[in-house]
Design an enzyme around this catalytic site. Structure first.
Site, PDB file in Angstrom:
ATOM      1  N   GLU A   4       0.875  -1.238   0.110  1.00 30.08           N
ATOM      2  CA  GLU A   4      -0.010  -0.030   0.054  1.00 30.08           C
ATOM      3  C   GLU A   4       0.947   1.254   0.131  1.00 30.08           C
ATOM      4  O   GLU A   4       1.794   1.465   0.739  1.00 30.08           O
ATOM      5  CB  GLU A   4      -0.901  -0.033   1.352  1.00 30.08           C
ATOM      6  CG  GLU A   4      -1.556   1.228   1.350  1.00 30.08           C
ATOM      7  CD  GLU A   4      -2.643   1.167   2.752  1.00 30.08           C
ATOM      8  OE1 GLU A   4      -2.598   2.368   3.251  1.00 30.08           O
ATOM      9  OE2 GLU A   4      -3.039  -0.020   3.074  1.00 30.08           O
TER      10      GLU A   4
ATOM     11  N   GLU B  27      -2.558  10.723   4.243  1.00 28.26           N
ATOM     12  CA  GLU B  27      -3.713  10.468   5.209  1.00 28.26           C
ATOM     13  C   GLU B  27      -3.665  11.473   6.033  1.00 28.26           C
ATOM     14  O   GLU B  27      -2.469  12.096   6.373  1.00 28.26           O
ATOM     15  CB  GLU B  27      -3.598   9.185   6.163  1.00 28.26           C
ATOM     16  CG  GLU B  27      -3.665   7.954   5.285  1.00 28.26           C
ATOM     17  CD  GLU B  27      -3.444   6.732   6.226  1.00 28.26           C
ATOM     18  OE1 GLU B  27      -4.380   5.900   6.563  1.00 28.26           O
ATOM     19  OE2 GLU B  27      -2.203   6.386   6.727  1.00 28.26           O
TER      20      GLU B  27
END
Length: 168
Positions: free
Chosen positions: A50, A55
């Site tokens: 990933e 974020e």
């Protein structure tokens, strides 16, 4: 039966690539519980790897978190990730978030400033893009859950998402 609904846009069925530069111009929501993200997952539909271009937490408006994860040879998950603080206010306007992914390294940018760079230790396959606004994580120390102070509706405003490949 859920308290909230959220959304995700993805190129899972339309676009994948190995390496390149990935960029989003967006304004992120402020407020406890909001968890906007721009990330890449493998076309092979297994995890990890990933790559998180970013974020963020609506409760930490002055912080951006780039990261990536991979599977080590011993089949354990490993990764890099860190909060970069006091660079921008993610909710004060549109900002450009980018990630350059090469065979050798993965570098992260906000408004043209490099905020992190780590060696690429295992992400070498086609990945697709996702952008989503999650709500809470169940972990108050990570992304706190929404509460009565959360300003609904939350808006993750995306101007554009771009994926660039490198010439041969």
């Amino acid at each position: 039966g859920q308290l909230y609904t959220s959304g995700c846009i993805t190129s899972e069925l339309t676009h994948w690539q190995t390496y390149g530069y990935f960029e989003m111009r967006a304004r992120l929501p402020a407020g406890k519980g909001f968890w906007p993200a721009f990330w890449l997952l493998p076309k092979a539909q297994r995890w990890p790897p990933e790559i998180d271009v970013f974020e963020c937490s609506g409760a930490r408006r002055m912080s951006v978190r780039p990261a990536y994860q991979w599977r080590r040879d011993d089949n354990e998950r490993d990764g890099f990730g860190e909060w970069t603080d006091d660079l921008i206010d993610t909710a004060d306007g549109f900002h450009v978030y980018g990630c350059e992914w090469t065979r050798e390294a993965i570098a992260y940018f906000v408004d043209g400033t490099q905020i992190a760079r780590w060696p690429n230790r295992g992400v070498h396959e086609d990945m697709y893009l996702l952008a989503n606004l999650g709500l809470g994580s169940g972990d108050q120390n990570w992304i706190p859950d929404p509460d009565s102070s959360t300003p609904f509706p939350g808006h993750f405003e995306i101007d554009y998402i771009r994926a660039y490949g490198r010439g041969s």
